[in-house]
Design a protein around this motif. Structure first.
Motif, PDB file in Angstrom:
ATOM      1  N   VAL A  14       0.837  -1.195   0.000  1.00 25.21           N
ATOM      2  CA  VAL A  14       0.000   0.000   0.000  1.00 25.21           C
ATOM      3  C   VAL A  14       0.876   1.251   0.000  1.00 25.21           C
ATOM      4  O   VAL A  14       1.884   1.322   0.725  1.00 25.21           O
ATOM      5  CB  VAL A  14      -0.918   0.002   1.247  1.00 25.21           C
ATOM      6  CG1 VAL A  14      -1.857   1.207   1.217  1.00 25.21           C
ATOM      7  CG2 VAL A  14      -1.706  -1.296   1.330  1.00 25.21           C
ATOM      8  N   ASP A  15       0.504   2.236  -0.846  1.00 20.35           N
ATOM      9  CA  ASP A  15       1.274   3.478  -0.890  1.00 20.35           C
ATOM     10  C   ASP A  15       0.801   4.445   0.192  1.00 20.35           C
ATOM     11  O   ASP A  15      -0.082   4.123   1.011  1.00 20.35           O
ATOM     12  CB  ASP A  15       1.201   4.114  -2.278  1.00 20.35           C
ATOM     13  CG  ASP A  15      -0.207   4.579  -2.660  1.00 20.35           C
ATOM     14  OD1 ASP A  15      -1.091   4.665  -1.770  1.00 20.35           O
ATOM     15  OD2 ASP A  15      -0.428   4.849  -3.855  1.00 20.35           O
ATOM     16  N   GLY A  16       1.353   5.656   0.199  1.00 23.06           N
ATOM     17  CA  GLY A  16       1.033   6.633   1.227  1.00 23.06           C
ATOM     18  C   GLY A  16      -0.407   7.097   1.223  1.00 23.06           C
ATOM     19  O   GLY A  16      -0.899   7.612   2.232  1.00 23.06           O
ATOM     20  N   ASP A  17      -1.115   6.919   0.095  1.00 20.78           N
ATOM     21  CA  ASP A  17      -2.523   7.315   0.009  1.00 20.78           C
ATOM     22  C   ASP A  17      -3.471   6.175   0.341  1.00 20.78           C
ATOM     23  O   ASP A  17      -4.690   6.314   0.211  1.00 20.78           O
ATOM     24  CB  ASP A  17      -2.829   7.825  -1.399  1.00 20.78           C
ATOM     25  CG  ASP A  17      -2.047   9.087  -1.738  1.00 20.78           C
ATOM     26  OD1 ASP A  17      -1.826   9.906  -0.817  1.00 20.78           O
ATOM     27  OD2 ASP A  17      -1.651   9.252  -2.913  1.00 20.78           O
ATOM     28  N   GLY A  18      -2.898   5.024   0.756  1.00 17.61           N
ATOM     29  CA  GLY A  18      -3.739   3.885   1.086  1.00 17.61           C
ATOM     30  C   GLY A  18      -4.158   3.054  -0.106  1.00 17.61           C
ATOM     31  O   GLY A  18      -5.009   2.164   0.019  1.00 17.61           O
ATOM     32  N   LYS A  19      -3.562   3.329  -1.262  1.00 17.22           N
ATOM     33  CA  LYS A  19      -3.912   2.596  -2.476  1.00 17.22           C
ATOM     34  C   LYS A  19      -3.041   1.356  -2.616  1.00 17.22           C
ATOM     35  O   LYS A  19      -1.822   1.408  -2.451  1.00 17.22           O
ATOM     36  CB  LYS A  19      -3.725   3.490  -3.702  1.00 17.22           C
ATOM     37  CG  LYS A  19      -4.055   2.805  -5.015  1.00 17.22           C
ATOM     38  CD  LYS A  19      -3.802   3.741  -6.188  1.00 17.22           C
ATOM     39  CE  LYS A  19      -4.068   3.041  -7.518  1.00 17.22           C
ATOM     40  NZ  LYS A  19      -3.800   3.945  -8.674  1.00 17.22           N
ATOM     41  N   VAL A  20      -3.680   0.207  -2.919  1.00 21.07           N
ATOM     42  CA  VAL A  20      -2.942  -1.032  -3.139  1.00 21.07           C
ATOM     43  C   VAL A  20      -2.275  -0.969  -4.512  1.00 21.07           C
ATOM     44  O   VAL A  20      -2.937  -0.832  -5.536  1.00 21.07           O
ATOM     45  CB  VAL A  20      -3.876  -2.263  -3.070  1.00 21.07           C
ATOM     46  CG1 VAL A  20      -3.101  -3.534  -3.416  1.00 21.07           C
ATOM     47  CG2 VAL A  20      -4.487  -2.387  -1.677  1.00 21.07           C
ATOM     48  N   VAL A  21      -0.955  -1.047  -4.532  1.00 22.55           N
ATOM     49  CA  VAL A  21      -0.215  -0.935  -5.783  1.00 22.55           C
ATOM     50  C   VAL A  21       0.369  -2.267  -6.231  1.00 22.55           C
ATOM     51  O   VAL A  21       0.817  -2.410  -7.368  1.00 22.55           O
ATOM     52  CB  VAL A  21       0.913   0.108  -5.661  1.00 22.55           C
ATOM     53  CG1 VAL A  21       0.336   1.487  -5.435  1.00 22.55           C
ATOM     54  CG2 VAL A  21       1.878  -0.249  -4.535  1.00 22.55           C
ATOM     55  N   SER A  22       0.374  -3.257  -5.330  1.00 28.85           N
ATOM     56  CA  SER A  22       0.852  -4.580  -5.687  1.00 28.85           C
ATOM     57  C   SER A  22       0.304  -5.580  -4.679  1.00 28.85           C
ATOM     58  O   SER A  22      -0.213  -5.192  -3.618  1.00 28.85           O
ATOM     59  CB  SER A  22       2.380  -4.628  -5.714  1.00 28.85           C
ATOM     60  OG  SER A  22       2.833  -5.836  -6.295  1.00 28.85           O
ATOM     61  N   HIS A  23       0.421  -6.870  -5.016  1.00 30.26           N
ATOM     62  CA  HIS A  23      -0.266  -7.863  -4.198  1.00 30.26           C
ATOM     63  C   HIS A  23       0.433  -9.210  -4.319  1.00 30.26           C
ATOM     64  O   HIS A  23       0.896  -9.592  -5.389  1.00 30.26           O
ATOM     65  CB  HIS A  23      -1.719  -7.980  -4.681  1.00 30.26           C
ATOM     66  CG  HIS A  23      -2.579  -8.873  -3.842  1.00 30.26           C
ATOM     67  ND1 HIS A  23      -3.088  -8.488  -2.631  1.00 30.26           N
ATOM     68  CD2 HIS A  23      -3.021 -10.139  -4.050  1.00 30.26           C
ATOM     69  CE1 HIS A  23      -3.815  -9.470  -2.124  1.00 30.26           C
ATOM     70  NE2 HIS A  23      -3.780 -10.489  -2.966  1.00 30.26           N
TER      71      HIS A  23
END
Length: 205
Positions: A14-23
């Motif tokens: 998760v990035d600084g904005d709370g968005k999942v960028v990888s899994h």
């Protein structure tokens, strides 16, 4: 960037904005015993995933299996623990088969054909198209093609070969097959019996 353990055992980045960028999908584990006719592990088990933060943009992901399962006398080694990073699957968007003694369209048939049943006098090939735009600009670490064998004229195992080819259509016939690019991929030989699940694995044909 931070690593977050999900309730299903997977891990999200998760990035600084709370968005999942990888899994990372929930890992699987199994021992060396295989169901021969299906080519799949006979003893799969759940895994435990722990995520330990090591500061900004750093984390340790630990994957383990139950100790009692691993120490059981029923285990066959080696044991495989397989965390899959960003997995995906694609279904075919078109398929057709051609045969040396046929000049009709087989793109709507419920089966695909490959090989020969009479020593090479009659030969069949199949073409399968996949929509791959979702895979563009991705690093593909491994891939497999799974097919289901419903009939074979012989019980003698034989190799199934897969090649990259040009696009097929409803007008594809034996006389105007798409161009084939080599090298291809090979499979573990099917057992030549009905209702046999076959997985084609990468390898030089």
């Amino acid at each position: 960037m931070s690593a977050k353990k999900e309730s299903d055992g997977s891990v999200s980045f998760v990035d600084g904005d709370g968005k999942v960028v990888s899994h990372v999908a929930a890992p699987g584990a199994w021992d060396a015993k295989v169901i021969e006719k299906a080519g799949i592990p006979a003893n799969p088990t759940d895994t435990r995933v722990d995520v330990t933060s090591k500061g900004k943009n750093k984390a340790i992901i630990t994957v383990s299996v139950d100790a009692a399962w691993a120490k059981s006398s029923a285990r066959q080694f080696p044991i495989t623990i397989d965390p899959t990073y960003a997995s995906g699957s694609i279904n075919a968007s078109f398929d057709a088969w051609v045969q040396s003694d046929s000049s009709t369209d087989h793109s709507t048939d419920a089966e695909l054909r490959a090989g020969t049943f009479n020593g090479g006098a009659t030969v069949a090939r199949s073409y399968i198209s996949f929509p791959i735009s979702s895979m563009w600009n991705k690093q593909i670490v491994s891939a497999s093609l799974s097919l289901y064998e419903s009939w074979s004229w012989s019980c003698t195992p034989s190799l199934v070969e897969v090649y990259r080819a040009g696009g097929a259509s409803s007008s594809t016939r034996w006389a105007n097959q798409p161009a084939v690019k080599r090298p291809g991929f090979g499979s573990d030989p099917p057992e030549g019996e009905s209702d046999h699940a076959q997985e084609v694995r990468p390898g030089l044909a």
